[in-house]
Design a protein around this motif. Sequence first.
Motif, short mmCIF file in Angstrom:
data_model
loop_
_atom_site.label_atom_id
_atom_site.label_comp_id
_atom_site.label_asym_id
_atom_site.label_seq_id
_atom_site.Cartn_x
_atom_site.Cartn_y
_atom_site.Cartn_z
N TYR A 63 3.22 2.18 14.41
CA TYR A 63 4.51 1.50 14.44
C TYR A 63 5.35 1.76 13.18
N PHE A 64 4.71 2.16 12.08
CA PHE A 64 5.47 2.34 10.83
C PHE A 64 6.70 3.25 11.00
N PRO A 65 6.56 4.42 11.67
CA PRO A 65 7.75 5.26 11.81
C PRO A 65 8.80 4.69 12.76
N GLU A 66 8.42 3.69 13.55
CA GLU A 66 9.32 3.12 14.56
C GLU A 66 10.20 2.00 14.01
N VAL A 67 9.93 1.55 12.78
CA VAL A 67 10.68 0.44 12.20
C VAL A 67 11.28 0.86 10.86
N ASP A 68 12.29 0.12 10.44
CA ASP A 68 12.90 0.32 9.13
C ASP A 68 12.07 -0.50 8.15
N LEU A 69 11.29 0.18 7.32
CA LEU A 69 10.36 -0.49 6.42
C LEU A 69 11.00 -0.78 5.07
N THR A 70 10.81 -2.00 4.60
CA THR A 70 11.19 -2.40 3.25
C THR A 70 9.91 -2.79 2.52
N THR A 121 10.65 -6.36 -6.77
CA THR A 121 11.79 -5.53 -6.38
C THR A 121 11.56 -5.05 -4.96
N LEU A 122 12.65 -4.91 -4.23
CA LEU A 122 12.59 -4.42 -2.85
C LEU A 122 13.18 -3.03 -2.81
N ARG A 123 12.58 -2.17 -1.98
CA ARG A 123 13.06 -0.80 -1.83
C ARG A 123 12.69 -0.29 -0.45
N PRO A 124 13.36 0.76 0.01
CA PRO A 124 12.95 1.38 1.28
C PRO A 124 11.57 2.00 1.12
N SER A 125 10.86 2.13 2.21
CA SER A 125 9.54 2.77 2.18
C SER A 125 9.65 4.23 1.76
N GLY A 126 8.62 4.69 1.08
CA GLY A 126 8.54 6.10 0.69
C GLY A 126 8.05 6.99 1.81
N GLY A 127 7.85 6.42 2.99
CA GLY A 127 7.45 7.24 4.13
C GLY A 127 5.94 7.36 4.29
N GLU A 129 7.71 -4.55 -4.29
CA GLU A 129 6.85 -4.12 -5.39
C GLU A 129 6.79 -5.18 -6.47
N VAL A 130 5.61 -5.30 -7.07
CA VAL A 130 5.42 -6.15 -8.24
C VAL A 130 4.86 -5.24 -9.32
N ASP A 131 5.59 -5.09 -10.39
CA ASP A 131 5.17 -4.22 -11.50
C ASP A 131 4.78 -2.83 -11.00
N GLY A 132 5.59 -2.29 -10.08
CA GLY A 132 5.38 -0.93 -9.60
C GLY A 132 4.34 -0.77 -8.52
N LEU A 133 3.68 -1.86 -8.10
CA LEU A 133 2.66 -1.79 -7.06
C LEU A 133 3.19 -2.43 -5.77
N ALA A 134 3.07 -1.72 -4.66
CA ALA A 134 3.47 -2.28 -3.37
C ALA A 134 2.61 -3.50 -3.08
N ALA A 135 3.27 -4.65 -2.86
CA ALA A 135 2.56 -5.91 -2.66
C ALA A 135 2.84 -6.53 -1.30
N GLY A 136 3.87 -6.04 -0.61
CA GLY A 136 4.23 -6.58 0.70
C GLY A 136 5.23 -5.65 1.35
N PHE A 137 5.45 -5.89 2.64
CA PHE A 137 6.43 -5.07 3.35
C PHE A 137 6.91 -5.79 4.59
N SER A 138 8.08 -5.34 5.05
CA SER A 138 8.59 -5.82 6.33
C SER A 138 9.07 -4.61 7.12
N GLY A 139 9.12 -4.78 8.43
CA GLY A 139 9.62 -3.73 9.31
C GLY A 139 10.54 -4.34 10.35
#
Length: 144
Positions: A46-53, A3-9, A56-66
């Motif tokens: 850089y994390f705060p400078e990009v829109d992070l997506t 599942t994809l979601r916005p970053s929790g910050g 998650e796999v089974d509730g665990l963050a497994a990857g991200f994009s910015g």
Amino acid sequence: MTTLRPSGGEAEYPRLLEIWRSAVEATHHFLAPADVEYYATRVPVYFPEVDLTVAEVDGLAAGFSGIAEGKLEMLFVHNDFRGRGIGSALLRAALDRFPGLTLDVNEQNPQAVGFYLHHGFEVVGRQETDPDGRPFPLLELKRA
């Protein structure tokens, strides 16, 4: 299931850095350990400078994009989760939002170059150094 979601910050940044490190250590063989440590101090800035997506796999963050201003600035998948379509899902979501998406990829990372070419990108330019002026050439890509 992914599942994809916005970053929790900011609270999530330590996990995102773990994902980044795992991905880089598995694929960026051209970097010396000191280079990895150098970038590990730079990436969270850089994390705060990009829109992070976050993927998650089974509730665990497994990857991200910015993404910033229609440019994919980062896409990383934890090594334990590579080959499961997570990177493709993140890239498709980015392209859904920004059909004219552009990105830079390390020329010395053939797996990543192949991934983006497979997804319909083409090389439109090359830079001799990374944005920090370090000797790691970047290829500039856009959708064909």
